[in-house]
Design a protein around this motif. Structure first.
Motif, mmCIF file in Angstrom:
data_model
loop_
_atom_site.group_PDB
_atom_site.id
_atom_site.type_symbol
_atom_site.label_atom_id
_atom_site.label_comp_id
_atom_site.label_asym_id
_atom_site.label_seq_id
_atom_site.Cartn_x
_atom_site.Cartn_y
_atom_site.Cartn_z
ATOM 1 N N LYS A 39 0.746 -1.415 -0.235
ATOM 2 C CA LYS A 39 -0.523 -0.222 0.086
ATOM 3 C C LYS A 39 1.109 1.218 -0.230
ATOM 4 O O LYS A 39 1.581 1.184 0.850
ATOM 5 C CB LYS A 39 -0.783 0.128 1.603
ATOM 6 N N ARG A 41 1.387 5.754 -0.437
ATOM 7 C CA ARG A 41 0.683 7.091 -0.959
ATOM 8 C C ARG A 41 1.512 8.365 -1.415
ATOM 9 O O ARG A 41 2.460 8.034 -1.752
ATOM 10 C CB ARG A 41 0.398 7.549 0.850
ATOM 11 N N TYR A 52 -3.478 6.813 -4.192
ATOM 12 C CA TYR A 52 -3.323 5.761 -3.518
ATOM 13 C C TYR A 52 -2.861 4.194 -4.191
ATOM 14 O O TYR A 52 -3.802 4.787 -5.355
ATOM 15 C CB TYR A 52 -4.629 5.577 -2.520
ATOM 16 N N GLU A 54 -2.360 -0.029 -4.546
ATOM 17 C CA GLU A 54 -3.034 -0.651 -2.974
ATOM 18 C C GLU A 54 -3.249 -2.066 -3.937
ATOM 19 O O GLU A 54 -3.642 -2.327 -4.803
ATOM 20 C CB GLU A 54 -4.710 -1.225 -2.466
ATOM 21 N N HIS A 65 -4.584 -1.716 -7.624
ATOM 22 C CA HIS A 65 -5.309 -1.276 -7.948
ATOM 23 C C HIS A 65 -5.030 0.835 -8.182
ATOM 24 O O HIS A 65 -4.297 0.937 -6.452
ATOM 25 C CB HIS A 65 -6.891 -1.422 -7.610
ATOM 26 N N TYR A 67 -5.895 4.642 -6.771
ATOM 27 C CA TYR A 67 -7.406 5.606 -6.313
ATOM 28 C C TYR A 67 -6.497 6.549 -6.977
ATOM 29 O O TYR A 67 -5.353 7.025 -6.319
ATOM 30 C CB TYR A 67 -7.695 5.641 -5.195
ATOM 31 N N ASP A 69 -8.497 10.530 -5.248
ATOM 32 C CA ASP A 69 -9.744 11.216 -5.014
ATOM 33 C C ASP A 69 -10.780 10.309 -4.194
ATOM 34 O O ASP A 69 -11.881 10.183 -4.652
ATOM 35 C CB ASP A 69 -10.638 12.155 -6.059
ATOM 36 N N GLY A 70 -10.045 8.931 -3.996
ATOM 37 C CA GLY A 70 -11.164 7.946 -3.331
ATOM 38 C C GLY A 70 -11.875 7.293 -4.846
ATOM 39 O O GLY A 70 -12.190 5.987 -4.363
ATOM 40 N N MET A 71 -11.278 7.647 -5.722
ATOM 41 C CA MET A 71 -12.126 6.834 -6.387
ATOM 42 C C MET A 71 -11.010 5.596 -7.793
ATOM 43 O O MET A 71 -9.707 6.197 -8.108
ATOM 44 C CB MET A 71 -13.015 7.500 -8.221
ATOM 45 N N GLU A 72 -11.536 4.830 -7.926
ATOM 46 C CA GLU A 72 -10.028 3.726 -8.675
ATOM 47 C C GLU A 72 -10.637 4.537 -10.358
ATOM 48 O O GLU A 72 -11.217 4.671 -11.172
ATOM 49 C CB GLU A 72 -10.402 2.647 -8.741
ATOM 50 N N VAL A 73 -9.307 4.648 -10.670
ATOM 51 C CA VAL A 73 -9.013 5.163 -12.021
ATOM 52 C C VAL A 73 -8.536 4.343 -12.478
ATOM 53 O O VAL A 73 -8.503 4.183 -14.008
ATOM 54 C CB VAL A 73 -8.553 6.701 -12.056
ATOM 55 N N GLN A 75 -6.396 -0.088 -12.958
ATOM 56 C CA GLN A 75 -6.043 -1.105 -12.395
ATOM 57 C C GLN A 75 -4.698 -1.572 -13.131
ATOM 58 O O GLN A 75 -4.649 -1.667 -14.569
ATOM 59 C CB GLN A 75 -7.156 -2.266 -12.325
#
Length: 160
Positions: A39, A41, A52, A54, A65, A67, A69-73, A75
């Motif tokens: 993980k 950041r 982010y 992960e 994955h 991310y 702004d908290g949205m997966e963009v 993979q």
């Protein structure tokens, strides 16, 4: 934009800084110390988290994955191959071309260069030069490059 990454040697956790062509700190990358999955950041110079990353556990091949702004963009998944490593990037329509093992590769979208990466030789530790063509893709391209480096480092550690 041209960026430079020099990974920290002998670190207990992943930690490195991404600098611009003038040597200014642009991004800071730090991993979590006690985690089964990788993980990471990424913060900008204003101390705002911009990415982010992960790792997904329990996959046969490494899968990460990304991310914003908290949205997966995106993979990023290592594909099964016998000779050269290949990566599938889901989200944006990006392809990785070149020699990933030697950190000399290009990320393209429909033939257009998004970023190119090359390793700096004769440096203490691993140092890379990143040429990102469009500032709008900087964080995502940086994330893909970090993931590829994580997968390569893990495979090198496993083989030694």
């Amino acid at each position: 934009m041209q960026y430079y990454i020099k990974q920290q040697l002998f670190s207990w956790k992943d930690r490195f800084t991404v600098k611009d062509a003038r040597g200014n700190d642009r991004y800071f990358v730090e991993g979590e110390l006690f985690s089964f999955a990788k993980k990471l950041r990424v913060w900008n110079a204003a101390d705002e988290e911009v990415l982010y990353i992960e790792q997904k556990l329990w996959n046969w091949l490494p899968t990460y994955h990304l991310y914003i702004d908290g949205m997966e963009v995106a993979q990023v998944k290592k594909e099964f191959t016998f000779l050269r490593p290949r990566y599938a990037i889901n989200g944006p329509d990006w392809d990785v071309e070149g020699n990933v093992w030697e950190h000399n590769y290009t990320i393209r979208e429909n033939g257009r260069v998004i970023a190119d990466i090359r390793k700096e030789w004769f440096t203490w530790g691993d140092s890379y030069v990143l040429n990102i063509q469009d500032e709008a893709h900087a964080e995502l391209a940086l994330g893909v490059i970090i993931v590829i480096d994580c997968v390569l480092a893990a495979s090198q550690n496993a083989s030694s």
